[in-house]
Enzyme design. Structure first.
Site, PDB file in Angstrom:
ATOM      1  CG  PHE A  61     -16.329   6.274  -0.807  1.00 32.96           C
ATOM      2  CD1 PHE A  61     -15.274   5.697  -1.462  1.00 32.96           C
ATOM      3  CD2 PHE A  61     -17.028   5.526   0.136  1.00 32.96           C
ATOM      4  CE1 PHE A  61     -14.902   4.380  -1.215  1.00 32.96           C
ATOM      5  CE2 PHE A  61     -16.670   4.213   0.397  1.00 32.96           C
ATOM      6  CZ  PHE A  61     -15.603   3.639  -0.282  1.00 32.96           C
ATOM      7  CB  THR A  95      -5.397   5.528  -1.137  1.00 28.75           C
ATOM      8  OG1 THR A  95      -4.577   5.789  -2.284  1.00 28.75           O
ATOM      9  CG2 THR A  95      -5.353   4.037  -0.823  1.00 28.75           C
ATOM     10  CB  SER A  96     -10.945   3.951   0.108  1.00 29.08           C
ATOM     11  OG  SER A  96     -11.563   4.588  -0.982  1.00 29.08           O
ATOM     12  CB  ALA A  97     -10.419   3.910   5.336  1.00 26.35           C
ATOM     13  NE  ARG A 138      -3.534   2.155   2.942  1.00 28.56           N
ATOM     14  CZ  ARG A 138      -4.803   2.374   2.582  1.00 28.56           C
ATOM     15  NH1 ARG A 138      -5.435   1.483   1.850  1.00 28.56           N
ATOM     16  NH2 ARG A 138      -5.431   3.473   2.957  1.00 28.56           N
TER      17      ARG A 138
END
Length: 424
Positions: free
Chosen positions: A225, A76-78, A42
């Site tokens: 989001f 970049t989402s959780a 990541r």
């Protein structure tokens, strides 16, 4: 700090700790998703210099791009919601998957899950985002397993053909106000679409499955989001209420706006009213479904924010950003400690000539949620335009959209109030 442009033992240690936490929290439940999260680095997909503890935290999103006013327009989402969305979609080896909203990392996860015999298409409206995603996927070895497309996904995607479509699963990784007909056109029979759907300002990440001429939910998660851009964008309407010192309270509407908002002029100059519900909840317990109940059944529902200097801002810790306009008054969700400690009582505070009426209307919905919604999980459905609509019951909220309608339904009675959803 993360200055690594490669993977090493330190990053792997952070990554494995994250995966262990996600498994413990039941966000990861399948070995395929576990393997993907333990494999994909990541930290190579976020901005250089992002601390490893931030990169590999459970619930931190990491910004990719900001608009000129500083608002995040790509991220970049959780990690927790990335894991849950892949699990919700029930993706497996050999599947073709469409991702709407690029960044690179999530597409790499999907490529790991579908394996060499599967394929991933990732689309984004922003050429800077797609160029970056393509570069990072190439650099990390996933470029030959992910096709990155720059396009507005509100429309049918250009140039797609076998083996890409129809897709076994579609993951929408931006906040959507509606489901584009193009998405349903691209979705295979029996396929799942997972989408952060905004319903009167409240978002749920819903996994939908086709059932006859409509879609039914199989699971839902709470998450936020960045909003969709392009033809599918939907802006809120914001109304400003000045107080006697020139500071402002903002009311933000996602759905219908009450008529004659001018009746609220001068509302902040009135004395504040308060009405309490008798409904309590323990500290540390989430009550996210109360917000959803408001969005479904409370007339005039909106979000509220207060500038520093307003009376509301001075007591910010005792209220939450959910409000409702009631004629010439507005009420907002509030709490107060109960004498025993360890719990709070829900209520409403209000401004305006008929503030007590506005607060009472909100409290009645708190009590209705306590009776009928608190101990049960809502379900969702989406009915594209042209579907055969049934007769909806009184515990179903109907929300018109551009291309169909969304519905939220609660089972019809539940007096055993169990604590759902968190106060900190």
């Amino acid at each position: 700090m993360n200055t690594l442009r490669y993977d090493d033992a330190t990053a792997a240690e952070f990554r494995n700790a994250l995966v262990d936490t996600l498994i413990d929290k039941k966000k990861i439940i399948s070995p395929e998703v576990e393997r993907a999260f333990r494999t994909v680095p990541r930290h190579l997909f976020v901005a250089e210099g992002t601390p490893l503890d931030v990169t590999y935290s459970v619930d931190n999103s990491v910004a990719i791009k900001h608009a000129s006013d500083g608002v995040i327009i790509s991220s970049t989402s959780a990690a927790y919601i990335q894991a849950r969305m892949i699990e919700q979609a029930e993706i497996g080896e050999g599947m073709c998957v469409l991702e709407i909203g690029s960044g690179g990392f999530n597409a790499a996860l999907l490529a790991e899950v579908v394996g060499p015999s599967g394929w991933v298409v990732s689309v984004d409206i922003d050429p800077e985002v797609t160029d970056r995603a393509r570069e990072l996927l190439d650099a990390t070895g996933y470029g030959d397993r992910v096709t990155v497309v720059q396009a507005d996904a509100e429309n049918p995607l250009p140039g797609l053909h076998e083996p890409f479509e129809p897709f076994h699963a579609i993951l929408v990784t931006v906040g959507a106000w509606d489901l584009a007909p193009a998405w349903l056109k691209h979705l295979a029979e029996g396929g799942r679409i997972v989408v952060p759907l905004r319903m009167n300002g409240i978002t749920r990440v819903i996994a939908f499955l086709r059932e006859d001429d409509h879609l039914v939910s199989t699971s839902a998660e709470v998450a936020g989001f960045v909003p969709m851009q392009g033809e599918g964008a939907r802006d809120e309407r914001v109304f400003l209420l000045p107080d006697r010192n020139g500071n402002q309270v903002k009311l933000r509407f996602d759905g219908d706006v009450p008529q004659e908002m001018s009746l609220l002029d001068g509302a902040l100059a009135t004395d504040r009213a308060a009405v309490w519900s008798g409904v309590t909840i323990n500290l540390g317990v989430s009550f996210a479904d109360l917000h959803l109940w408001f969005a479904a059944f409370l007339p005039g529902f909106c979000k509220v924010a207060a500038d520093e200097g307003t009376d509301m801002a001075a007591e910010r810790k005792d209220w939450f950003p959910f409000a409702a306009v009631h004629g010439d008054s507005f009420a907002y969700l509030a709490i107060r400690r109960v004498p025993e400690g360890g719990a709070v009582e829900f209520g409403a505070q209000a401004y305006g000539t008929h503030g007590e009426d506005a607060a009472t209307a909100m409290v009645e919905q708190i009590q209705a949620w306590d009776r009928h919604g608190r101990a049960t999980e809502p379900t969702f459905a989406y009915w594209p335009t042209g579907s055969q609509l049934p007769e909806f019951g009184e515990n179903t909220a109907v929300m018109p959209k551009t291309h169909g309608i969304a519905t939220i339904s609660w089972p019809s009675a539940a007096n055993d109030a169990g604590d759902q959803g968190a106060l900190q």
